[in-house]
Motif scaffolding. Sequence first.
Motif: not given
Length: 409
Positions: A271-290
């Motif tokens: 359901a997600l394009s590569r770009e949409e999924l990449e943004n989702r991963i970035l968001r998850d990573f930024n929120e859980n850096m440690n």
Amino acid sequence: MANVIVVGGGAAGMMAAYAAGMCGHTVTLLEKNEKLGKKIYITGKGRCNFTNACDIEDFFKNIVSNPKFLYSSLYTFGPESMIDFIEMNGTPTKVERGNRAFPVSDHASDITKALEKALKEYGVKIKLHTEVQELLIDEGTVTGVLLKDGTKMDCDHVIVATGGLSYRTTGSTGDGLKWAKKAGLNVTETRPALVPLNTKEAYIPTMQGLALKNVNLTIFDEKKKLYDSFGEMLFTHFGVSGPLVLSASSIIGKTLQKKGSLKAVVDLKPALSREELENRILRDFNENMNKHLSSVLRGLLPSSMVPVFIEIMDFDDSRQINSVTKEERGQLLDLLKAFPFTISGLRDYNEAIVTQGGVSVKDIDPSTLKCKNINGLSFVGEVLDLDAFTGGFNLQIAWSTGYLAGLSI
């Protein structure tokens, strides 16, 4: 009027015997099991998805092998006719998701009862525990059958409805294919169809029991795309199964047998394009850096897939998100959009819903189901080189070919 013997009391055989009886012929139905319709009892998990109520053009799109051969059969006796037939013989029906038709009772036995009622009405003689050893053919004309106990039964016409090779415990042991070969007919190569698939990678069995919904499965022969579809699949102790995989097996079976293995990928987030999924991963990573990578992956994946991803990516599970590089993030994105495995073979006939291959339709008249080269002989149902996807289509092929064969004597 003719003296007719129908060999095989499954779906196609019962319908052929009914249609021949309805036309006024003297009909004997021979079945080697202790009851009629043994395979019917186990279809649709015992509920019996006996046809598909889609329109006829959609029906043809669901036939895998030789759809054009079935024009006469399906237009003579199609899904609507079958639903009417079952209801007229005392079994109310219902249509569920995907146009799949079932008896209201959810009991497969009610479908067999409806057929038995119709057979009785037209005086069809049913002989159970009666196994045919061979067809008796003299100078290009059928004269009868020889039973296993040595008894000869004379007749004017034989309809062979012995099924394929799947579910052998129901009596489908390939007898009709042997008789066809002996009679000089061509039999195309057979293989299990609508069957689970074996896989090569050791990480697949570690996810045994995991069902994936709303994913996209693509299977390749090198760069050529053989199969590409959306739906549900299941990981098992030997490989993969589920609706997507069963359908795929019917499309890729021939190539798989020839090549020995094929590459497959699953898009876990279609359901997600590569770009949409990449943004989702970035968001998850930024929120859980440690946090550790595995804890973030659990937000993207079923838990049993997390160790597999970490193994494929060759990651240290204790690493924190803030140490993940852009390249590694790209690797994760690739895996989510194309989770890979190797298909190494089809499971065997014991797990197959149908048989692909069989008596070549080139040797059979599609408007009558009669043999072109042997008088007084017809073949119907799964013994023929005909198969379709799941959803009631294969049973309807049995009903339609059986009906037309009985009608055409």
